[in-house]
Design a protein around this motif. Structure first.
Motif, short mmCIF file in Angstrom:
data_model
loop_
_atom_site.label_atom_id
_atom_site.label_comp_id
_atom_site.label_asym_id
_atom_site.label_seq_id
_atom_site.Cartn_x
_atom_site.Cartn_y
_atom_site.Cartn_z
N ALA A 195 0.82 -1.21 0.00
CA ALA A 195 0.00 0.00 0.00
C ALA A 195 0.85 1.26 0.00
CB ALA A 195 -0.92 0.00 1.22
N HIS A 196 2.11 1.16 0.45
CA HIS A 196 2.98 2.32 0.54
C HIS A 196 3.74 2.59 -0.75
CE1 HIS A 196 6.66 4.53 2.02
NE2 HIS A 196 5.69 5.24 2.57
N ARG A 197 3.69 1.66 -1.68
CA ARG A 197 4.41 1.87 -2.94
C ARG A 197 3.82 3.07 -3.69
NH1 ARG A 197 4.17 -4.11 -3.27
NH2 ARG A 197 6.15 -4.81 -2.40
N PRO A 198 4.64 3.77 -4.44
CA PRO A 198 4.17 5.02 -5.08
C PRO A 198 3.02 4.79 -6.05
CG PRO A 198 6.56 4.87 -5.16
CD PRO A 198 6.07 3.53 -4.71
N ARG A 199 2.15 5.76 -6.06
CA ARG A 199 1.04 5.81 -7.00
C ARG A 199 0.77 7.27 -7.27
NH1 ARG A 199 -3.88 2.58 -8.21
NH2 ARG A 199 -5.50 4.06 -8.75
N ARG A 200 0.49 7.62 -8.51
CA ARG A 200 0.42 9.03 -8.88
C ARG A 200 -0.59 9.83 -8.07
NH1 ARG A 200 -0.38 8.72 -15.26
NH2 ARG A 200 -1.60 6.94 -14.53
N ASP A 201 -1.70 9.21 -7.67
CA ASP A 201 -2.76 9.97 -7.01
C ASP A 201 -2.81 9.77 -5.51
OD1 ASP A 201 -3.55 7.35 -7.02
OD2 ASP A 201 -5.65 7.77 -7.46
N GLY A 204 -0.72 11.75 -0.43
CA GLY A 204 -1.25 11.90 0.92
C GLY A 204 -1.55 10.57 1.56
N ALA A 205 -2.06 9.63 0.76
CA ALA A 205 -2.38 8.31 1.30
C ALA A 205 -1.13 7.57 1.73
CB ALA A 205 -3.14 7.49 0.25
N ARG A 206 0.00 7.76 1.01
CA ARG A 206 1.24 7.09 1.41
C ARG A 206 1.68 7.55 2.79
NH1 ARG A 206 6.10 7.53 -1.95
NH2 ARG A 206 6.72 5.61 -0.92
N THR A 207 1.52 8.84 3.07
CA THR A 207 1.86 9.35 4.40
C THR A 207 0.99 8.70 5.45
OG1 THR A 207 2.56 11.47 3.47
CG2 THR A 207 2.03 11.43 5.82
N GLU A 208 -0.30 8.58 5.16
CA GLU A 208 -1.23 7.95 6.10
C GLU A 208 -0.89 6.47 6.30
OE1 GLU A 208 -6.05 7.61 6.91
OE2 GLU A 208 -5.28 8.76 5.21
N LEU A 210 2.06 5.10 5.99
CA LEU A 210 3.29 5.00 6.78
C LEU A 210 3.01 5.24 8.26
CD1 LEU A 210 6.30 4.54 6.89
CD2 LEU A 210 6.65 6.97 6.35
N GLU A 211 2.14 6.19 8.57
CA GLU A 211 1.79 6.45 9.97
C GLU A 211 1.11 5.23 10.59
OE1 GLU A 211 -0.65 9.90 9.73
OE2 GLU A 211 1.05 11.30 9.53
N GLN A 212 0.19 4.61 9.83
CA GLN A 212 -0.48 3.41 10.33
C GLN A 212 0.50 2.26 10.47
OE1 GLN A 212 -3.74 2.62 7.67
NE2 GLN A 212 -4.79 4.52 8.17
N TRP A 213 1.44 2.14 9.53
CA TRP A 213 2.46 1.09 9.56
C TRP A 213 3.33 1.26 10.81
CZ3 TRP A 213 5.98 0.17 4.65
CH2 TRP A 213 6.58 -1.09 4.74
N GLN A 214 3.73 2.48 11.10
CA GLN A 214 4.56 2.75 12.27
C GLN A 214 3.82 2.40 13.56
OE1 GLN A 214 5.36 6.85 11.38
NE2 GLN A 214 7.41 6.43 10.58
N ASP A 215 2.55 2.79 13.63
CA ASP A 215 1.75 2.47 14.82
C ASP A 215 1.60 0.96 14.98
OD1 ASP A 215 -0.24 3.22 16.99
OD2 ASP A 215 -1.53 2.06 15.67
N TRP A 216 1.32 0.26 13.88
CA TRP A 216 1.18 -1.19 13.94
C TRP A 216 2.48 -1.86 14.36
CZ3 TRP A 216 3.91 -4.78 11.06
CH2 TRP A 216 3.48 -6.11 11.16
N ALA A 225 12.29 0.79 13.62
CA ALA A 225 13.56 1.20 13.02
C ALA A 225 13.73 0.68 11.59
CB ALA A 225 14.73 0.73 13.88
N TRP A 226 13.13 -0.44 11.28
CA TRP A 226 13.31 -1.06 9.97
C TRP A 226 12.37 -0.51 8.90
CZ3 TRP A 226 8.85 -3.60 8.42
CH2 TRP A 226 7.90 -3.82 9.43
N LEU A 227 11.45 0.38 9.30
CA LEU A 227 10.48 0.89 8.34
C LEU A 227 11.10 1.93 7.41
CD1 LEU A 227 7.22 1.34 10.47
CD2 LEU A 227 7.86 -0.52 8.94
N PRO A 228 10.52 2.10 6.21
CA PRO A 228 11.02 3.14 5.31
C PRO A 228 10.76 4.52 5.90
CG PRO A 228 8.95 2.24 4.47
CD PRO A 228 9.38 1.36 5.62
N GLY A 229 11.64 5.47 5.58
CA GLY A 229 11.43 6.84 6.02
C GLY A 229 10.45 7.55 5.12
N PRO A 230 10.01 8.76 5.50
CA PRO A 230 9.09 9.52 4.66
C PRO A 230 9.69 9.73 3.25
CG PRO A 230 9.31 10.54 6.82
CD PRO A 230 10.35 9.46 6.74
N GLY A 231 8.88 9.41 2.25
CA GLY A 231 9.34 9.60 0.87
C GLY A 231 10.10 8.43 0.31
N ALA A 232 10.43 7.45 1.16
CA ALA A 232 11.19 6.28 0.67
C ALA A 232 10.27 5.34 -0.08
CB ALA A 232 11.84 5.54 1.83
N THR A 233 10.81 4.59 -1.00
CA THR A 233 10.07 3.60 -1.76
C THR A 233 10.46 2.22 -1.28
OG1 THR A 233 10.09 5.02 -3.71
CG2 THR A 233 9.57 2.68 -4.04
#
Length: 237
Positions: A195-201, A204-208, A210-216, A225-233
């Motif tokens: 779900a975090h992989r890039p998509r043109r539209d 904003g959803a990628r940020t959301e 990632l936040e849910q991924w971090q919480d989980w 620590a192993w999660l991608p950083g903001p903007g990472a693919t």
């Protein structure tokens, strides 16, 4: 704009700036700004008022989420039933282990199965999880997770083919819930990665996501620590 409206707006903004979100919510409620009022109630930690206000403002998803946090699955399900969504209502009861109450709602949803890929996958997820939970409780019966794991792999492959941002996020949520239920946190992480992989539209959803991924990850795995950083693919794999 009437004097009353001006005063209420000024009071609401002052309360918000002071962190008095409950008082701000009451001002917004008096103005009829239900979405803003619900959001303020939520920030104040008044989940019951937030849920009812979200429901009245026509946002059953937000209302149901609040009722779920309150441990009130019946009221969460009712939010969806009020807008004619038996699949979502059944899911609320299913994940609360209310399989008997969930069964007729899921059966109702299956009578007219959705054709769009996201809802179709969610209906199949609900059915697979229902069968696993229900069969697990039968005398002398033990059903393995294999059908569910195969379906979760299909969800991972198909999640970015879903055009609606809201539907992608809902499919992700249901998939992660199902994977967590069978203790397959690797599959949950794979769903987040997909779900975090890039998509043109969906910047904003990628940020959301990632936040849910971090919480989980913090809750389930004890670290991020192993999660991608903001903007990472994420690397496909």
């Amino acid at each position: 704009m009437s004097k009353r409206v001006q005063l209420l707006l000024r009071a609401a903004r002052a309360y918000s700036e002071a962190g008095a979100h409950a008082e701000a919510a009451r001002c917004y409620d008096a103005l009829g700004w239900r979405w803003t009022a619900a959001d303020a109630y939520h920030r104040a930690g008044d989940l019951e008022h937030a849920a009812e206000t979200y429901r009245r403002s026509g946002h059953p998803d937000r209302a149901a989420r609040c009722f779920r946090l309150l441990g009130l699955p019946d009221r969460a399900a009712r939010c969806w039933q009020e807008v004619g969504s038996p699949l979502e209502a059944g899911w609320e009861l299913l994940v609360a282990d209310r399989t008997e109450a969930a069964a007729p709602l899921l059966a109702d949803a299956a009578r007219t199965p959705p054709t769009a890929p996201g809802p179709s996958l969610r209906l199949r997820l609900a059915g697979a999880l229902y069968r696993r939970i229900a069969d697990r409780g039968g005398p002398g019966r033990a059903v393995g997770p294999e059908p569910l794991t195969a379906l979760l792999a299909e969800v991972e492959r198909g999640i970015l083919t879903v055009s609606s941002r809201t539907e992608r996020l809902r499919l992700l949520e249901w998939g992660v819930e199902a994977a967590d239920r069978i203790d397959r946190f690797d599959l949950s992480a794979a769903l987040f990665g997909a779900a975090h992989r890039p998509r043109r539209d969906q910047s904003g959803a990628r940020t959301e996501v990632l936040e849910q991924w971090q919480d989980w990850a913090a809750r389930r795995l004890g670290g991020t620590a192993w999660l991608p950083g903001p903007g990472a693919t994420p690397v496909a794999g």
